[in-house]
Design an enzyme around this catalytic site. Structure first.
Site, PDB file in Angstrom:
ATOM      1  N   ALA A 173       4.069   3.951   0.957  1.00 16.65           N
ATOM      2  CA  ALA A 173       4.768   4.486   2.135  1.00 16.65           C
ATOM      3  C   ALA A 173       5.837   3.461   2.531  1.00 16.65           C
ATOM      4  O   ALA A 173       5.883   2.981   3.663  1.00 16.65           O
ATOM      5  CB  ALA A 173       3.808   4.799   3.278  1.00 16.65           C
TER       6      ALA A 173
ATOM      7  N   ASP B 254       2.086  -9.219   9.040  1.00 12.94           N
ATOM      8  CA  ASP B 254       0.631  -9.382   8.965  1.00 12.94           C
ATOM      9  C   ASP B 254       0.352 -10.886   8.936  1.00 12.94           C
ATOM     10  O   ASP B 254      -0.028 -11.454   7.910  1.00 12.94           O
ATOM     11  CB  ASP B 254       0.104  -8.689   7.705  1.00 12.94           C
ATOM     12  CG  ASP B 254       0.376  -7.195   7.752  1.00 12.94           C
ATOM     13  OD1 ASP B 254      -0.403  -6.481   8.364  1.00 12.94           O
ATOM     14  OD2 ASP B 254       1.415  -6.767   7.211  1.00 12.94           O
TER      15      ASP B 254
ATOM     16  N   GLY C 238      10.757  -2.771   5.900  1.00  7.78           N
ATOM     17  CA  GLY C 238      10.026  -4.038   5.828  1.00  7.78           C
ATOM     18  C   GLY C 238       9.688  -4.359   4.382  1.00  7.78           C
ATOM     19  O   GLY C 238       9.991  -5.438   3.869  1.00  7.78           O
ATOM     20  N   HIS C 239       9.075  -3.383   3.695  1.00  7.03           N
ATOM     21  CA  HIS C 239       8.746  -3.579   2.276  1.00  7.03           C
ATOM     22  C   HIS C 239      10.022  -3.863   1.468  1.00  7.03           C
ATOM     23  O   HIS C 239      10.034  -4.729   0.597  1.00  7.03           O
ATOM     24  CB  HIS C 239       8.121  -2.314   1.681  1.00  7.03           C
ATOM     25  CG  HIS C 239       6.812  -1.909   2.279  1.00  7.03           C
ATOM     26  ND1 HIS C 239       6.641  -0.718   2.951  1.00  7.03           N
ATOM     27  CD2 HIS C 239       5.604  -2.522   2.301  1.00  7.03           C
ATOM     28  CE1 HIS C 239       5.377  -0.608   3.340  1.00  7.03           C
ATOM     29  NE2 HIS C 239       4.721  -1.693   2.972  1.00  7.03           N
TER      30      HIS C 239
ATOM     31  N   HIS D  29       8.920   1.213   3.511  1.00  5.52           N
ATOM     32  CA  HIS D  29       9.918   1.256   4.579  1.00  5.52           C
ATOM     33  C   HIS D  29      10.775   0.002   4.464  1.00  5.52           C
ATOM     34  O   HIS D  29      10.600  -0.790   3.522  1.00  5.52           O
ATOM     35  CB  HIS D  29       9.236   1.357   5.942  1.00  5.52           C
ATOM     36  CG  HIS D  29       8.145   0.329   6.133  1.00  5.52           C
ATOM     37  ND1 HIS D  29       8.396  -1.030   6.168  1.00  5.52           N
ATOM     38  CD2 HIS D  29       6.804   0.458   6.260  1.00  5.52           C
ATOM     39  CE1 HIS D  29       7.261  -1.678   6.333  1.00  5.52           C
ATOM     40  NE2 HIS D  29       6.277  -0.809   6.385  1.00  5.52           N
TER      41      HIS D  29
ATOM     42  N   MET E  60       0.844  -1.198   0.000  1.00  2.80           N
ATOM     43  CA  MET E  60       0.000   0.000   0.000  1.00  2.80           C
ATOM     44  C   MET E  60       0.879   1.249   0.000  1.00  2.80           C
ATOM     45  O   MET E  60       0.410   2.356   0.296  1.00  2.80           O
ATOM     46  CB  MET E  60      -0.941  -0.002   1.207  1.00  2.80           C
ATOM     47  CG  MET E  60      -1.907  -1.179   1.170  1.00  2.80           C
ATOM     48  SD  MET E  60      -3.464  -0.849   1.975  1.00  2.80           S
ATOM     49  CE  MET E  60      -2.924  -0.542   3.644  1.00  2.80           C
TER      50      MET E  60
END
Ligand code: AMP
Length: 269
Positions: free
Chosen positions: A28, A146, A32-33, A30, A26
């Site tokens: 933004a 998640d 993690g992505h 960071h 989605m």
């Protein structure tokens, strides 16, 4: 780096590709992505990232309009990592009116996040199925951050015989052990320091996993007392609630609000 806004453009670019890795996000972005993107780059010949703030997974009371959208920076990060294609669809490219949607499984889709965020997993599963069918990747990358989403997507792919292979990726944490999240930017300095109690509670539980769940919950609640706790739950790998820890088969999940910001985190025991 190609930037595609339509399904047609994505499919034109992917026509001859057989080893595509796909990271749905989605935005933004960071660390993690970025870890998911790096993994996709390592495993695949062609790396696709989608940036789509999916409206159907937000309930009317949630932060859809407030969700961060730093598009220029996201594109810069993707370019730096050598992403081959970014898919940036408008809502109308993905959804039409009066559509079927995926209904989450009766039990595991309606506990924890599914119990608190009404309609959340209908939206998540529907958009993941749509995006997967658009990109038709060999591998798709999801974060364990998640955990319930990952589990439900795995279940959906199995149930609907989706051929794409799911690659679960480890949670990436900042120096203070707060799990990276696009929502962390909402936290003030004080809130951020309070938020670190989430990972402190999870690490305490992991380090003491020989003790009883009852005792561990009590101790963890001491860390979490400074937050607005929504749940602290022990589940097995099918997301059934557990009163006992089975090593390698138990996940501890926390959702809590810090001020107005809702955070989730978990640890596999
Ligand atoms: P989102 O943009 O929040 O929908 O997340 C896109 C993907 O990144 C999902 O598969 C998330 O689980 C994953 N992700 C988000 N935060 C992290 C993190 N801190 N570590 C690893 N993966 C993450």
């Amino acid at each position: 780096m190609l930037v595609a806004k339509t399904v047609q453009e994505v499919q034109n670019a992917l026509q001859t590709r057989t080893n595509t890795g796909f990271v749905p996000t989605m935005g933004a972005l960071h660390k993690g992505h970025l870890s998911l993107i790096k993994k996709a780059k390592n495993m695949c010949d062609f790396c696709v990232v989608s940036i789509f703030v999916n409206p159907t997974q937000f309930s009317p009371t949630e932060d859809l309009s407030r969700y961060p959208r730093p598009l220029e920076n996201d594109l810069f990060l993707c370019e730096e990592l050598g992403v081959d294609l970014v898919f940036l669809p408008q809502v109308s490219e993905i959804y039409s009116t009066d559509e079927p949607k995926v209904i989450p499984p009766k039990f595991s889709g309606f506990v924890l996040e599914g119990a608190i965020r009404q309609g959340h997993f209908d939206g998540v599963l529907s958009v993941v199925l749509k995006l997967t069918n658009i990109v038709n990747p060999k591998f798709i990358f999801f974060g364990k951050k998640d955990a319930q989403q990952l589990f439900l997507v795995q279940k959906m792919f199995k149930s609907f015989f989706v051929k794409t292979t799911i690659i679960p990726c480890e949670i990436v944490r900042d120096d203070d052990n707060l799990a990276f999240s696009s929502r962390n930017i909402y936290l003030s300095k004080d809130e951020r320091s309070l938020a670190t109690n989430i990972s402190k509670a999870l690490f305490y539980i992991k380090e003491n996993k020989d003790l009883s769940v009852e005792f561990l919950k009590e101790k963890a609640l001491e860390y979490l007392s400074v937050l607005d706790l929504e749940y602290l739950s022990f589940v097995d790998l099918d997301f059934k609630f557990q009163e006992k820890i089975t090593p390698n088969k138990t996940i501890v999940l926390i959702a809590a609000k810090v001020g107005k910001t809702r955070l989730i985190d978990n640890i596999y025991l």
